[in-house]
Each structure stands twice: as structure tokens, then as C-alpha cells.
Design a protein around this motif. Structure first.
Motif, PDB file in Angstrom:
ATOM      1  N   THR A   1      13.954  -0.228   0.258  1.00 42.74           N
ATOM      2  CA  THR A   1      13.289   1.209   0.560  1.00 42.74           C
ATOM      3  C   THR A   1      12.602   1.363   1.706  1.00 42.74           C
ATOM      4  OG1 THR A   1      13.380   1.116  -1.841  1.00 42.74           O
ATOM      5  CG2 THR A   1      12.026   2.878  -0.770  1.00 42.74           C
ATOM      6  N   PRO A   2      12.948   2.314   2.524  1.00 45.17           N
ATOM      7  CA  PRO A   2      12.329   2.654   3.719  1.00 45.17           C
ATOM      8  C   PRO A   2      11.099   3.554   3.499  1.00 45.17           C
ATOM      9  CG  PRO A   2      14.414   3.784   3.768  1.00 45.17           C
ATOM     10  CD  PRO A   2      14.458   3.072   2.611  1.00 45.17           C
ATOM     11  N   VAL A   3      10.074   3.268   4.024  1.00 46.86           N
ATOM     12  CA  VAL A   3       8.786   4.037   3.925  1.00 46.86           C
ATOM     13  C   VAL A   3       8.327   4.540   5.129  1.00 46.86           C
ATOM     14  CG1 VAL A   3       6.412   4.410   2.972  1.00 46.86           C
ATOM     15  CG2 VAL A   3       8.100   3.097   1.668  1.00 46.86           C
ATOM     16  N   LEU A   4       8.291   5.761   5.661  1.00 48.18           N
ATOM     17  CA  LEU A   4       8.183   6.405   6.691  1.00 48.18           C
ATOM     18  C   LEU A   4       6.703   6.641   7.163  1.00 48.18           C
ATOM     19  CD1 LEU A   4      11.085   8.719   6.955  1.00 48.18           C
ATOM     20  CD2 LEU A   4      11.091   6.297   7.523  1.00 48.18           C
TER      21      LEU A   4
ATOM     22  N   PRO B   1      12.618  -9.114  -2.866  1.00 46.23           N
ATOM     23  CA  PRO B   1      12.811  -8.445  -4.064  1.00 46.23           C
ATOM     24  C   PRO B   1      13.522  -7.004  -3.886  1.00 46.23           C
ATOM     25  CG  PRO B   1      10.530  -9.006  -4.380  1.00 46.23           C
ATOM     26  CD  PRO B   1      10.739  -9.177  -2.883  1.00 46.23           C
ATOM     27  N   PRO B   2      14.437  -6.742  -4.770  1.00 49.95           N
ATOM     28  CA  PRO B   2      15.335  -5.614  -4.495  1.00 49.95           C
ATOM     29  C   PRO B   2      14.335  -4.392  -4.485  1.00 49.95           C
ATOM     30  CG  PRO B   2      16.336  -7.062  -6.124  1.00 49.95           C
ATOM     31  CD  PRO B   2      15.219  -7.504  -5.779  1.00 49.95           C
ATOM     32  N   LYS B   3      14.747  -3.324  -3.702  1.00 49.66           N
ATOM     33  CA  LYS B   3      14.089  -2.077  -3.711  1.00 49.66           C
ATOM     34  C   LYS B   3      12.467  -2.247  -3.099  1.00 49.66           C
ATOM     35  CE  LYS B   3      17.369   0.287  -5.447  1.00 49.66           C
ATOM     36  NZ  LYS B   3      18.310   1.235  -4.672  1.00 49.66           N
ATOM     37  N   SER B   4      12.253  -3.541  -2.505  1.00 57.20           N
ATOM     38  CA  SER B   4      10.941  -3.620  -1.886  1.00 57.20           C
ATOM     39  C   SER B   4      10.845  -2.462  -0.747  1.00 57.20           C
ATOM     40  CB  SER B   4      10.796  -5.068  -1.252  1.00 57.20           C
ATOM     41  OG  SER B   4      10.752  -5.924  -2.211  1.00 57.20           O
ATOM     42  N   GLU B   5       9.523  -2.095  -0.530  1.00 61.94           N
ATOM     43  CA  GLU B   5       9.418  -0.937   0.634  1.00 61.94           C
ATOM     44  C   GLU B   5       8.996  -1.869   1.816  1.00 61.94           C
ATOM     45  OE1 GLU B   5       7.298   2.261  -2.461  1.00 61.94           O
ATOM     46  OE2 GLU B   5       6.016   0.991  -1.302  1.00 61.94           O
TER      47      GLU B   5
ATOM     48  N   ILE C   1      -0.894   3.420   8.789  1.00 58.69           N
ATOM     49  CA  ILE C   1       0.081   2.397   7.967  1.00 58.69           C
ATOM     50  C   ILE C   1      -0.495   2.146   6.683  1.00 58.69           C
ATOM     51  CG2 ILE C   1       0.899   0.203   8.037  1.00 58.69           C
ATOM     52  CD1 ILE C   1       1.118   0.441  10.981  1.00 58.69           C
ATOM     53  N   GLU C   2      -1.796   1.829   6.379  1.00 59.01           N
ATOM     54  CA  GLU C   2      -2.357   1.291   5.188  1.00 59.01           C
ATOM     55  C   GLU C   2      -2.239   2.506   4.038  1.00 59.01           C
ATOM     56  OE1 GLU C   2      -5.388  -2.309   5.440  1.00 59.01           O
ATOM     57  OE2 GLU C   2      -5.978  -0.703   6.978  1.00 59.01           O
ATOM     58  N   GLN C   3      -2.333   3.731   4.464  1.00 57.28           N
ATOM     59  CA  GLN C   3      -2.178   4.868   3.676  1.00 57.28           C
ATOM     60  C   GLN C   3      -0.873   4.812   2.745  1.00 57.28           C
ATOM     61  OE1 GLN C   3      -2.678   8.348   5.636  1.00 57.28           O
ATOM     62  NE2 GLN C   3      -4.660   7.772   6.816  1.00 57.28           N
ATOM     63  N   ARG C   4       0.171   4.239   3.359  1.00 59.13           N
ATOM     64  CA  ARG C   4       1.439   4.312   2.741  1.00 59.13           C
ATOM     65  C   ARG C   4       1.891   2.622   2.026  1.00 59.13           C
ATOM     66  NH1 ARG C   4       3.861   7.932   1.494  1.00 59.13           N
ATOM     67  NH2 ARG C   4       5.985   7.729   2.533  1.00 59.13           N
ATOM     68  N   ILE C   5       1.003   1.864   2.259  1.00 59.86           N
ATOM     69  CA  ILE C   5       1.148   0.531   1.447  1.00 59.86           C
ATOM     70  C   ILE C   5       1.132   0.657  -0.015  1.00 59.86           C
ATOM     71  CG2 ILE C   5       0.301  -1.728   1.103  1.00 59.86           C
ATOM     72  CD1 ILE C   5      -0.398  -1.623   3.926  1.00 59.86           C
ATOM     73  N   THR C   6       2.036   0.299  -0.878  1.00 59.35           N
ATOM     74  CA  THR C   6       1.693   0.178  -2.265  1.00 59.35           C
ATOM     75  C   THR C   6       2.048  -1.230  -2.820  1.00 59.35           C
ATOM     76  OG1 THR C   6       4.036   0.586  -2.714  1.00 59.35           O
ATOM     77  CG2 THR C   6       2.853   2.517  -2.221  1.00 59.35           C
ATOM     78  N   PRO C   7       1.954  -1.330  -4.060  1.00 58.20           N
ATOM     79  CA  PRO C   7       2.228  -2.756  -4.425  1.00 58.20           C
ATOM     80  C   PRO C   7       3.769  -3.236  -4.351  1.00 58.20           C
ATOM     81  CG  PRO C   7       1.004  -1.783  -6.369  1.00 58.20           C
ATOM     82  CD  PRO C   7       1.294  -0.586  -5.220  1.00 58.20           C
ATOM     83  N   LYS C   8       4.634  -2.127  -3.859  1.00 57.72           N
ATOM     84  CA  LYS C   8       6.045  -2.417  -3.658  1.00 57.72           C
ATOM     85  C   LYS C   8       6.375  -2.817  -2.123  1.00 57.72           C
ATOM     86  CE  LYS C   8       8.008   0.541  -7.503  1.00 57.72           C
ATOM     87  NZ  LYS C   8       9.091   1.327  -7.805  1.00 57.72           N
ATOM     88  N   THR C   9       5.240  -2.507  -1.584  1.00 53.43           N
ATOM     89  CA  THR C   9       5.409  -2.889   0.081  1.00 53.43           C
ATOM     90  C   THR C   9       5.401  -4.220   0.386  1.00 53.43           C
ATOM     91  OG1 THR C   9       3.986  -0.734   0.397  1.00 53.43           O
ATOM     92  CG2 THR C   9       4.511  -2.448   2.508  1.00 53.43           C
TER      93      THR C   9
END
Length: 371
Positions: free
Chosen positions: A102-105, A77-81, A120-128
């Protein structure tokens, strides 16, 4: 010790042993009259897939295109992380942006410069939707943990193997742990062409079919376009050169491992050297050390005609083109790495004597600074 100039890289010397075979291959392609997606590309795709133990290899025009098309083929999906290491080369970030994502660092691990799997898991969201492990410098990421995280959160994995041809995580080659993986054959790589070239690997039949269309204007049948694709076809001449060099890839990797072992043994322990972990078999596209006086050390070596490089002087989140793109800009570990890293000579043409000279001078630098 007799000093002599030690170049960081010299592509003419690196490829000298292949020149005759390259010339024969070039004339074969030239005389064939078939210059796009011909038998050399087909031959290389088959050979590289077999070398890595996967079903499909799709040859592309560059490593960046390989990352972009790998992401596009997944139809996220567009803008997925997409999660990626903060210290990765900027191409990784550009590919995610170009794919409409969307890059997530995530901060790197100081042990081996790759993504810190504990964060890694700290940066996971529903968009990841995906993780992009980058096997930086040719050293494998912790794929067991990354695969477990991806499975837990139903995420795709896209491996960036641009610097890691033939590297292994335990008994399995990198690039084979993921939905899809991307390779660069830029001339300096262990498996380097004489120009830009790249490829993706996958075991997924449908993804492979889609990728073959995406690289060719989105077309399976000439003039009929099923997808919004691009022109990113592995050049027939470069594929021919890669066919020649692929037969020597293990030899090239072994030579670089031998040179790395000299650095490991002879460089003073006050330099932060690559740390080895059981089961991680790197290929040393780059041998980097970390030192607080990096710039002073580099200038010292240059006085003796010892050339080095910095991979990379500016992290992606501090590049002018990407300013303001990331919600989180506080990456102290990555910042320190970029400020202290230094890449030492470790090419296929370098000799043991070359590396011993570099080690001797680097150790002299420490002695001089301690006086």
C-alpha cells in the motif's frame, strides 16, 4: 545573440560518440550465440556494483521491474505500507501496488522537490514497513534523516535511483544507504541503454540470490521454481551497450553539472531554480524550474524552437487509474509543483551556447511580461 533551435533531447546525438563501440559490441554479442544472461550481463553487473561500492548488482529488464522485484524480495506482509513522495513518478506507486503493498504519500520539500523528511513520521503507522526515497531529477534525498527514521521505526529503505546514477550524498553514492536500491537505464537517463533496462543493488547476499531467481521465473535451477517469479532479465545486447557507456558516466555527469551551473548563473532569480545544499551532489538527469506562468513560458520558448518538457503534468494521486486509492488526496505543495514545473534542455549533446540561448530567451520572457 544568434538564435538556433535547441532540442530538449535527441537520443541519436546523445549516443553519437558511442556508435562505433556499440556496433562492435553488438557484433560481438551476435557472434557469441549467447543472448540471455551471458558474459555482457555478468560484466556489467560486476562493473556497476564496483562503481557504486556495493557487493551485488542484479540486471533486470526495466526500472519498474527493479522496483517491483526489490519490494517482492523483502517478503513484506501483504498490504504493508510503503512511504513515498506524493510527487514521485507513477512507476513508484505502480511498483508498490504490483508488489501487493500500500503506497502512503508524503508531500515534497519545495527546496529540492524530494520527499519532505519532516513529514515522514506523521504518516508512519503499525502497518508501515518501508520508506521509498526517490532521488528525483538526480538530486539526493536527505538520507541521514531518512536512515535515522528508518532505524527508529525498524523500517526497510528501498531507494529509487532511476534518475540519479552517480549522484552522491556527501561522500557516498545514492543507492548505497538502503537494504536495496533500484535503477533504470531507460535511454534518456544519464546512464541510458538503447532500450529498456534496469538493475537492483544490494549488499545482502541472501537478497541477491533471491533476486537472481525472481528475475528468472523464480528459478535457481532451470525448470525448478522456488519462488513465484517473472521474466525480467537484462538483455545481453543492452548490457553490452551499458558496459560501453558506464566508462563515460562520470564525464556525462560532469557535463550536465556544467550546463546546470550556466542555468544557475544566468537565469533570472525570479525563476525558482534547484537549490543547492552542502554535501548534496546531484547529476541533473533533469534541470527543472518552477514558474507560475509555466504554460505561457513554454509556448513562448517554442516560438523560438526551444523545446522543453514537463516532469510531470499529472501527479500520481490524480491519475485516472489511481482515483480513490488514497485516503488523503490533499497535497497542495505537490499540486503546485506539478502545475508550475518546467524541464529545460540539459542533455549530454548540448553545448554552453545552447544553454545560454535558453537563458537569454527565458529572461526576455520575464522582461516582456513585466512591461
Amino acid at each position: 545573440m544568434i538564435l538556433r533551435k535547441v532540442e530538449y533531447e535527441n537520443l541519436g546525438k546523445l549516443n553519437q560518440g558511442f556508435f562505433e563501440a556499440y556496433q562492435e559490441k553488438f557484433h560481438d554479442v551476435m557472434k557469441s550465440g549467447w543472448y540471455i544472461l551471458g558474459k555482457e550481463v555478468q560484466s556489467f553487473e560486476k562493473a556497476f556494483a564496483e562503481y557504486n561500492g556495493v557487493k551485488h548488482c542484479i540486471g533486470l529488464a526495466s526500472g519498474l521491474d527493479a522496483l517491483i522485484l526489490a519490494l517482492k524480495a523483502l517478503d513484506l506482509p501483504p498490504k504493508s505500507e510503503v512511504i513515498v513522495a506524493a510527487n514521485a513518478y507513477v512507476a513508484c506507486i505502480l511498483s508498490i501496488i504490483e508488489a501487493g503493498l500500500t503506497p502512503v504519500l508524503v508531500e515534497p520539500d519545495t527546496k529540492h522537490s524530494n520527499i519532505d523528511v519532516n513529514h515522514i513520521e506523521q504518516r508512519i503507522t503499525p502497518k508501515t514497513k518501508a520508506i521509498m526515497p526517490v532521488h528525483l531529477y538526480g538530486y539526493p534525498c536527505d538520507m541521514e534523516v531518512i536512515c535515522a527514521i528508518a532505524k527508529r521505526h525498524n523500517l526497510h529503505i528501498i531507494e529509487d535511483c532511476a534518475q540519479a546514477h552517480g549522484a552522491q550524498y556527501f561522500d557516498k553514492k545514492v543507492g548505497t544507504f538502503s537494504t536495496i536500491s533500484a535503477f533504470s537505464f531507460y535511454p534518456t537517463k544519464n546512464l541510458g541503454a538503447l532500450g529498456d533496462a534496469g538493475a537492483v543493488l544490494t549488499d545482502d547476499d541472501n537478497l541477491a540470490l533471491k533476486l537472481r531467481a525472481l528475475r528468472n521465473y523464480g528459478s535457481h535451477v532451470k525448470y525448478y521454481n522456488e519462488y513465484i517469479g517473472m521474466n525480467s532479465r537484462l538483455d545481453e545486447v543492452q548490457a553490452g551497450f551499458l558496459n560501453v557507456k558506464l566508462a563515460s558516466l562520470n564525464k556525462i555527469n560532469d557535463h550536465k553539472r556544467m550546463l546546470a551551473a550556466i542555468y544557475d548563473e544566468h537565469l533570472d532569480e525570479r525563476y525558482q531554480k534547484p537549490k543547492h545544499q552542502l554535501g548534496y551532489h546531484g547529476v541533473y538527469h533533469i534541470y527543472n524550474i518552477y514558474h507560475e506562468q509555466r504554460d505561457k513560458l513554454r509556448d513562448f520558448l517554442k516560438q523560438y524552437e526551444i523545446n522543453t518538457e514537463i516532469h510531470y503534468p499529472v501527479p500520481p494521486y490524480r491519475q485516472k487509474a489511481l482515483v480513490g486509492m488514497f485516503e488523503q488526496n490533499d497535497f497542495p505543495i505537490s499540486d503546485k509543483m506539478h502545475a508550475t514545473t518546467l524541464s529545460l534542455p540539459i542533455s549530454y549533446f548540448h553545448t554552453k551556447e545552447d544553454i545560454l540561448i535558453v537563458c537569454e530567451l527565458m529572461n526576455q520572457f520575464l522582461h516582456k511580461e513585466s512591461l
